[in-house]
Enzyme design. Structure first.
Site, short mmCIF file in Angstrom:
data_model
loop_
_atom_site.label_atom_id
_atom_site.label_comp_id
_atom_site.label_asym_id
_atom_site.label_seq_id
_atom_site.Cartn_x
_atom_site.Cartn_y
_atom_site.Cartn_z
CD GLU A 300 -2.72 1.44 0.11
OE1 GLU A 300 -2.65 2.49 -0.59
OE2 GLU A 300 -3.46 0.29 -0.16
CG ASP A 304 -0.80 5.17 -0.90
OD1 ASP A 304 -2.02 5.02 -1.71
OD2 ASP A 304 -0.97 4.83 0.24
CB SER A 519 -5.29 0.53 -2.60
OG SER A 519 -5.50 0.22 -1.37
CG ASP A 562 -22.29 8.08 -17.30
OD1 ASP A 562 -22.02 7.51 -15.98
OD2 ASP A 562 -23.32 8.06 -17.84
CB VAL A 563 -18.29 4.25 -15.57
CG1 VAL A 563 -18.18 2.86 -15.70
CG2 VAL A 563 -16.87 4.94 -15.63
N GLY A 581 -25.41 8.28 -16.66
CA GLY A 581 -25.47 9.42 -15.26
C GLY A 581 -24.92 8.81 -14.06
CG ASP A 583 -23.25 4.06 -12.21
OD1 ASP A 583 -22.53 3.54 -11.47
OD2 ASP A 583 -23.12 4.49 -13.21
#
Length: 607
Positions: A300, A304, A519, A562-563, A581, A583
């Site tokens: 992690e 980052d 992550s 938008d996905v 839109g 979701d």
């Protein structure tokens, strides 16, 4: 052994000879009643070995913020683009004034501590005096809270000292919001679900390449790199300009951002940013691990630093590393910090005069593992940061609507339900989901069970910015009753936005690995927002601060792609699906940096 126990007892007890304050002496004898109960989460069992009575606990007492309604009102006003106070953020001192407890509450709690042999001089107070920290032996805490601690062991071998119920004198209930560690079993797990040692092999059959010539030359099947992200989200032509802009990320429980691995990564994928590997600041909180040249790395921590530095150079970059437990060794009689780490981190950051404008956190756990009082206290702490102009982002989780076989309530009734995540469910942070492929869809990887997390909180109501926009209710209506009874229709819905969260190339221990998880998505969106904040500050303006009111009043629909494909699979179901839109599988979608600048009236071609 008896000598050691005597020494520890002498060090830990701060006995005062004076009698309790006479002004409130009648309260000192008010009867105890249960303040909080919480079921033990799945995976935890009480061991036969009780904690040693002289085992020290770092106890945090959170005082109720009786002015939180005022703080929330101010937060929305300075975060809403249509309000005349938009981006007129508060100073640290102004926020402290809003959360500082009244004199009566402070006096009553100090009297309670003194009545249990605790010297007020031994207590540590937050700058607003709304949190009190004191190190006490288990036996003394048990008397104070009329409870009994046990050593709980998780199925992965880690241990915690916790209880399932604690009490207070009745007159203190209205003044104390939470005391930890008591009933909170939050594990603050990093949201990474796979490590592949050989990127570019063993691809899913439905992995598919970019669809434009420019993307094909930069993004490929083998893994996501900074160049790909910068091109995909439109930040490749922007260079940070303000010397005062900064971005930070948080790590917990031993995770470390390794400088050597960061230098190797940047030399491969962002050569002009190699200096960041040695220049970024590492801050240790409550004994958190930092890279001292000999410490190991964490997946992690490396993800980052490498993700953020690869996109934000030469912006100031800060790494917060917060200690805590697990791990806890019940057979070692040593002072042990067994607090949930969010409290330590929040107290440290809230006490600072200057804080980064953007903070990314890629940790979380099932919401129901956390007592409501703890979740509320932590969430209110995030609201305080938002009021000060900080954009706080959290990953949405890596198990869709819940891991298969675990989707039951933790209240003893075993009711079938989707499992929302915390802190993603907090209404005062921006939750970030994951995507994959080109064009982007909701992220998943069937090889390791990774699916971008989504859901509706069972603790926090749908916030005003979601209600007023109508997008959440519109989406719920589109479900036409599907999954009714499995989720809380009136709860805060998340994620708010998304970004790539699949097959990130990372250097770990000098080797190339590939990681999935929100992550990765969270620091990517945080990096984009930090560049927007930088552009605002370079133009002499205030940063965005709390993002969600801005997102839900137009910016989300205009400045995010938008996905519409994929779903947050989980709980042995297809989970919530993406749609046109907003979701609940992908939020508003993925960021378009140039459009954000245009919305804010800034020159998107500045560099």
């Amino acid at each position: 052994m008896y000598v050691l126990e005597a020494v520890l007892a002498a060090l830990s007890f701060q006995v005062v000879a004076a009698t309790p304050v006479s002004l409130h002496s009648e309260h000192a004898r008010s009867p105890y009643s249960v303040k909080e109960t919480h079921f033990v989460p799945r995976g935890w069992t009480a061991s036969d070995q009780p904690p040693h009575p002289n085992q020290l606990l770092d106890i945090k007492i959170g005082l109720k913020n009786k002015k939180f309604a005022d703080l929330e009102r101010h937060l929305y006003e300075v975060s809403l683009p249509t309000h005349h106070r938009y981006r007129q953020h508060f100073s640290k001192e102004e926020v402290d004034d809003l959360v500082r407890p009244d004199e009566e509450a402070s006096a009553l709690i100090n009297e309670f501590l003194q009545d249990h042999g605790v010297s007020v001089k031994s207590c540590k107070y937050s700058s607003a005096r709304d949190w009190i920290t004191i190190s006490l032996p288990v036996s003394q805490v048990e008397k104070m809270l009329n409870t009994k601690y046990s050593v709980y062991k998780h199925e992965d071998g880690t241990s915690m000292i916790r209880t399932t119920e604690w009490s207070l004198p009745q007159h203190l209930h209205e003044h104390i919001s939470t005391i930890q560690p008591t009933t909170a079993f939050l594990r603050a797990s990093p949201q990474i679900q796979t490590v592949l040692e050989s990127p570019g092999v063993d691809l899913n059959e439905d992995d598919y390449p970019p669809t434009t010539t420019e993307l094909i030359s930069t993004c490929n099947w083998e893994g996501v790199t900074p160049a790909c992200l910068r091109l995909l989200y439109g930040t490749d032509s922007y260079t940070p300009q303000s010397p005062n802009s900064s971005i930070a990320f948080t790590n917990y429980l031993g995770q470390v951002a390794n400088r050597s691995d960061a230098a190797q990564f940047l030399s491969m994928f962002r050569p002009d940013a190699v200096s960041t590997a040695s220049a970024f600041e590492q801050i240790s909180i409550a004994g958190g691990a930092i890279d001292n040249g000999t410490a190991g790395a964490g997946y992690e921590g490396n993800l980052d630093i490498q993700t953020i530095a690869g996109q934000t150079f030469p912006m100031n970059l800060i790494s917060y590393s917060t200690g805590g437990s697990p791990p806890f060794q019940p057979d070692l009689l040593t002072p042990t910090n067994t607090n949930e780490p969010y409290l330590d981190w929040l107290e440290y950051v809230s006490n600072q005069e200057d804080v980064p404008q953007t903070i990314s956190t890629s940790y979380g756990d099932d919401e129901q593992t956390v007592p409501l009082s703890y979740a509320q206290s932590v969430c209110e702490g995030f609201a305080q940061l938002g009021l000060r102009g900080v954009s706080v982002l959290f990953s949405s989780g890596d198990f869709g609507v819940g891991s298969n076989g675990t989707c039951f309530s933790n209240d003893g009734k075993n009711t079938s339900m989707f499992l929302p995540a915390f802190p993603a469910s907090c209404p005062y942070i921006t939750a970030v989901g994951g995507t994959r492929n080109y064009p982007e869809e909701v992220a998943y990887d069937f090889r390791n069970g990774y699916v971008s997390g989504s859901g509706f909180s069972n603790y926090f109501a749908q916030p005003a910015y979601q209600k007023d926009s109508g997008v959440v209710d519109k989406y719920i209506d589109s479900l036409d009753g599907e999954f009714d009874g499995m989720y809380n229709k009136s709860g805060r819905a998340y994620p708010d936005v998304s970004a790539q969260g699949y097959r990130y190339i990372v250097i770990y221990g000098g080797a190339v690995v590939s990681l999935d998880g929100t992550s990765a998505s969270c620091p990517t969106v945080a990096s984009t927002i930090s560049l927007v904040n930088d552009a605002l500050m370079a133009d002499g303006q205030a940063p965005l601060g709390f993002l969600n009111p801005w997102l839900y009043t137009g910016a989300g629909e205009k400045a995010f792609t938008d996905v519409v494909n994929g779903s947050s699979i989980g709980c042995d179901s297809a989970g919530f699906h993406a749609a046109e839109g907003w979701d609940v599988a992908s939020g508003f979608g993925t960021p378009q940096f140039p459009v954000m600048l245009d919305i804010l009236g800034l020159n998107s071609s500045s560099s």
